[in-house]
Enzyme design. Structure first.
Site: not given
Length: 274
Positions: A13, A33, A60, A127, A159, A183
């Site tokens: 990623g 991944d 995972i 968050k 990021v 938004t």
């Protein structure tokens, strides 16, 4: 960080691949991944430079995959980057967020402990603070598990340039001559670039101690509408900005710490440490 055997989850990623690239010159790396093509391309790129890197396809969420990976590679350090990170999709499919962000983290912590991994670095998010979204709540559980199992969590904001974030979305809209979507005109976010984030994550891994949460000092939040206007101006196109409204789970502003954490946190360099 040098001369270590390091496992990186989600290494194909945006953030994981930059961690992989920055650590590859001085360490032996293994990545896991679910994105086969990105994984293959990254490993081949770095092998061509003579670095000692390898990787595998895997999820995972699968106990056997995680145990096989950790038992065979025997990492000294794990950077846990793999997660479902977008608010709206996680609101729509909460079970997937739970299985990856919570169960996946549990699997890694369980086998890291079983096979004697020295340090576990969990990538967290702002968050988790006063979490009111599925994504935030699941990442909060992961952060708590990491702390209770003796890992180190690194918490920071958005990021810039990561997949699915504002900048790539706006660039696609500019390329297609579409208005940039925002938004809400009041929305604010903390931002840093991918290289900046990774540099600080690696530093946190070096100084963090078992059970700590390290929170990056990200300065002042940025108004998203003003950022969009700046991007649009630099593009040289007069495409306008379209307000689309706050999506489920989103908030107008985000904090890096709760009020209680702000009272307890100690400032060390670029970090607040809990």
């Amino acid at each position: 960080m040098e001369n270590k055997k390091i496992l990186i989850t989600g290494f194909a990623g945006s953030l994981g691949s930059e961690i992989f690239r920055q650590l590859a010159p001085n360490n032996e790396l293994f990545g896991i991944d679910i994105d086969e093509t990105r994984m293959f391309d990254l490993v081949e790129e770095l092998k061509a430079k003579g670095y000692k890197v390898s990787g595998r396809i895997g999820n995972i969420k699968a106990h056997s995959t995680v145990e096989d990976t950790i038992s065979e590679f025997k990492p000294e350090v794990i950077f846990h980057v793999a997660a479902y990170k977008h608010v709206a999709p996680n609101e729509q499919y909460p079970l997937e967020a739970i299985n990856t962000n919570i169960i996946g983290t549990y699997n890694l912590l369980k086998y890291a402990k079983k096979y004697g991994v020295n340090k576990f670095i969990n990538i967290s998010t702002d968050k988790v603070v006063n979490a009111n979204s599925v994504m935030g709540a699941t990442k909060k559980v992961a952060e708590v598990m990491g702390r209770n199992w003796g890992g180190v969590s690194v918490r920071f904001g958005n990021v810039l340039g990561s997949r699915g974030s504002a900048i790539p979305t706006w660039q696609r809209q500019i390329d297609q001559n579409e208005p940039l979507t925002v938004t809400d005109e009041r929305m604010e976010r903390y931002f840093l670039t991918i290289p900046e984030a990774v540099k600080l994550v690696v530093k946190a891994a070096e100084i963090g101690e078992a059970g700590q949460v390290l929170i990056l000092d990200m300065g002042q939040p940025v108004n998203v509408l003003e950022l969009a206007k700046e991007i649009l101006e630099k593009s040289g196109k007069n495409l306008g900005i379209k307000m689309i409204g706050i999506r489920p789970g989103e908030t107008l502003s985000e904090k890096l710490m709760t009020e209680d954490e702000e009272k307890r946190a100690k400032k060390v360099g670029n970090f607040w440490i809990l």
